[in-house]
Design an enzyme around this catalytic site. Structure first.
Site, mmCIF file in Angstrom:
data_model
loop_
_atom_site.group_PDB
_atom_site.id
_atom_site.type_symbol
_atom_site.label_atom_id
_atom_site.label_comp_id
_atom_site.label_asym_id
_atom_site.label_seq_id
_atom_site.Cartn_x
_atom_site.Cartn_y
_atom_site.Cartn_z
ATOM 1 N N TYR A 320 -4.671 -6.228 -1.615
ATOM 2 C CA TYR A 320 -5.304 -5.177 -1.421
ATOM 3 C C TYR A 320 -6.755 -5.520 -1.758
ATOM 4 O O TYR A 320 -7.099 -6.110 -2.723
ATOM 5 C CB TYR A 320 -4.912 -4.118 -2.243
ATOM 6 C CG TYR A 320 -5.475 -2.557 -2.202
ATOM 7 C CD1 TYR A 320 -6.221 -2.381 -1.094
ATOM 8 C CD2 TYR A 320 -5.006 -1.427 -2.857
ATOM 9 C CE1 TYR A 320 -6.647 -0.857 -0.654
ATOM 10 C CE2 TYR A 320 -5.137 -0.308 -2.346
ATOM 11 C CZ TYR A 320 -6.069 -0.076 -1.430
ATOM 12 O OH TYR A 320 -6.253 1.193 -1.067
ATOM 13 N N CYS A 321 -7.480 -5.415 -0.642
ATOM 14 C CA CYS A 321 -9.037 -5.215 -0.507
ATOM 15 C C CYS A 321 -9.601 -6.756 -1.065
ATOM 16 O O CYS A 321 -9.027 -7.696 -0.300
ATOM 17 C CB CYS A 321 -9.806 -4.442 -1.446
ATOM 18 S SG CYS A 321 -11.257 -4.157 -1.518
ATOM 19 N N ILE A 322 -10.115 -6.899 -2.012
ATOM 20 C CA ILE A 322 -10.614 -8.199 -2.356
ATOM 21 C C ILE A 322 -9.426 -9.225 -3.078
ATOM 22 O O ILE A 322 -9.447 -10.287 -2.837
ATOM 23 C CB ILE A 322 -11.880 -8.086 -3.632
ATOM 24 C CG1 ILE A 322 -12.272 -9.685 -3.891
ATOM 25 C CG2 ILE A 322 -11.208 -7.617 -4.990
ATOM 26 C CD1 ILE A 322 -13.381 -9.669 -4.836
ATOM 27 N N GLY A 324 -6.793 -9.284 -1.316
ATOM 28 C CA GLY A 324 -6.444 -9.795 -0.006
ATOM 29 C C GLY A 324 -7.613 -11.031 0.463
ATOM 30 O O GLY A 324 -6.891 -12.048 1.134
#
Length: 591
Positions: A320-322, A324
């Site tokens: 998720y997000c950072i 990722g």
């Protein structure tokens, strides 16, 4: 003592308390401490200095904008007069949550005030947007800070021009203002003098009690993370375990708020053996932990721990997000390093939730990325060893200032109300720090120079990585209204990989677009099996679907989850249980 006398006495006591607080603040400021301001006032001044210079060099567009404003204002005044004298109905305008009180439409004074504000707000923002000659970064900053100004000046934010607050004051005899003053002082005291209105009841929730309650055990830990293995929901599970790599800018339990909207619980119910990384809330001792450390002590360490716990060498990974961004960098490193311990095949599939890999268009967060501001952050983090959680939280709040700042100023201070208990906002307030080395690398390599997408642009542990060498099957999901990771940017990142890629666009924003359980049947999503050259072309050929993207993802994962095997209880493999989920790392609070 009358009610009015009692309230006056309360105000006097609160004023003395406020004075005492500011005296303590002045004494603290006399002791030199590292300071950084986000946004940097000098940066704001420099941006508007460039704006004024361009306006003076080419005044005609500004003069035309002023003339158009007075034309529109005259038309508004004439309309108001016709409404007053002739009883014409008010003009219909775009709904704005700030003006939901019916007095903004039915009362002619407030109706005119609202329309005049919206007119001025629109003209001010259009005027600065129409100034030519600014570089892209300065234009982005001017637009952003202008919006902050006009939103701060909304009549809803002031007692004298807010009909809801005026009515509350008259009905309660000013009691709402006394309570609001109390809330203001408590917020200032809790936040060390920073104006950060409380968004929710901070005593109403606790991870492990009424949040993050999916059963599981911590089965591994190191200096940067704890690894949680969740208990199975049935007698059998899919053979290939599923690892979730959450962002470390916030805590993992956004994916496990309550049972009804918990992605983690839902995945367990679908038959996955779910592991989740719970990152440490760093302090000064973590100052030298870099991006490569997060890779080695995060997903790579988790792969080894999962193999010990389950006997499975291959793992499906979702991030998720950072988290990722880290997963993408890890895949690039695995493809390039040719380390026999970590061949690329160990990650059977990779899923990216609202993840930026190509940072060419970083959205409004780009406002805060320039050499001046980054140098200030570097100096602060060199002294402290980390970036404070409230500084990151303040930046994200500015991206949605009306929802996350001004609505609470009105509710808490003008109306004197307690904020409602809301699990999502509790999580949002549960801030985390950023280690100096990691955050410096992330901001400069990704946001400032956009090196991750370049072959060899980023080195991890001395290995140049090239994302075009990644062949791992990948699933990207983004959100149409995401203000943190714009979907057009996440789409550009998805096109870097050369293996099979599925891109899905959901509704809503960075959080609600992901935390979207099927039972809610909200938002919908669109798909297109072809990765067109541009986001617009992809969207033009996309097919719309109702419901949650979770169901689409579950179907996609079916190709990579393996056969059914006996369920695995946490702590029964080669890794003993350390403690119950959600573990102590996630419970660490900023002082």
């Amino acid at each position: 003592m009358t009610d009015s006398e009692d309230r006056f006495a309360q105000f006097q006591a609160l004023s003395e308390r406020m004075q005492s607080f500011w005296q303590r603040q002045l004494q603290r400021q006399a002791r030199p401490e590292p300071q950084v301001q986000i946004p940097d006032p000098g940066d704001v001044q420099q941006a508007f200095g460039s704006l004024w210079q361009r306006m003076l060099e080419k005044p005609q567009p500004v003069m035309h904008a002023q003339w158009q404003f007075w034309q529109d204002y005259l038309a508004l005044s004439q309309q108001a007069m016709r409404q007053y004298w002739l009883g014409e109905p008010p003009a219909q305008d775009t709904p704005d949550k700030r003006f939901k009180d019916e007095q903004w439409a039915s009362n002619q004074v407030f109706a005119f005030l609202k329309q005049a504000y919206l007119l001025a707000s629109r003209h001010i923002q259009d005027c600065v947007a129409g100034v030519d000659g600014l570089d892209a970064q300065t234009a982005r900053q001017v637009s952003f800070y202008t919006r902050q100004f006009v939103d701060a000046m909304a009549p809803t934010n002031f007692l004298a021009t807010n009909p809801t607050a005026l009515k509350a004051t008259l009905d309660s005899g000013g009691e709402n203002l006394v309570r609001g003053f109390q809330h203001l002082i408590k917020d200032l005291e809790r936040n060390g003098g920073r104006l950060m209105p409380r968004m929710t009841d901070l005593e109403a929730f606790e991870p492990g009690k009424n949040l993050a309650v999916t059963p599981g055990k911590v089965v591994y830990e190191n200096a940067l993370m704890q690894l949680i293995q969740y208990a199975p929901a049935g007698a059998e599970v899919h053979a290939t375990p599923l690892l979730i790599v959450p962002p470390w800018i916030n805590k993992f339990y956004i994916l496990d708020l309550k049972p009804k909207n918990s992605l983690i619980r839902w995945l367990v119910e679908q038959g996955h053996t779910v592991f989740v990384i719970s990152w440490v809330n760093p302090d000064e001792s973590h100052r030298d932990k870099g991006f490569a450390d997060y890779m080695r002590e995060g997903p790579l360490a988790a792969l080894d721990a999962i193999e010990a716990a389950t006997g499975e060498r291959q793992v499906n990974v979702a991030a998720y997000c950072i988290g990722g961004t880290l997963l993408a960098a890890t895949l690039g490193w695995m493809a390039a390093a040719r380390d026999k311990r970590y061949p690329a095949s160990r990650i059977r599939s990779a899923t990216f939730f609202t993840t930026m890999i190509d940072f060419a268009e970083p959205g409004e967060l780009g406002v805060f990325i320039d050499e001046r501001q980054l140098a200030g952050l570097d100096a602060y983090m060199d002294a402290k060893g980390y970036l404070e959680g409230h500084q990151m939280a303040g930046v994200f709040n500015l991206l949605r200032e009306n929802d996350l700042i001004w609505s609470f100023v009105v509710n808490n201070y003008l109306l004197g109300r307690e904020p409602m208990p809301f699990d999502l906002l509790y999580w949002n307030c549960d801030s985390t720090r950023m280690p100096a080395a990691m955050h410096r690398f992330y901001l400069r390599s990704m946001y400032q120079h956009n090196l991750l997408k370049e072959p060899g642009g980023v080195e991890l542990d001395g290995v140049p990585i090239d994302l075009t060498k990644v062949r791992t099957p990948a699933y990207f999901v983004s959100a149409r209204e995401d203000h943190i990771a714009p979907w057009q940017s996440t789409y550009a990142g998805a096109r870097l990989f050369k293996g099979p890629v599925r891109f899905v666009l959901g509704g809503s924003g960075h959080i609600a677009g992901i935390v979207n359980p099927p039972a809610a049947n909200k938002y919908g999503y669109v798909t297109n099996p072809e990765l067109a050259a541009t986001p617009a072309d992809w969207l033009a050929g996309a097919e719309a679907h109702e419901g949650s993207w979770w169901l689409d993802w579950a179907q996609w994962l079916g190709d990579y989850q393996g056969k059914r095997v006996a369920a695995r209880e946490p702590g029964t493999g080669k890794l003993a249980a350390i403690e119950d989920a959600p573990g102590r790392y996630v419970k660490a609070k900023l002082g």
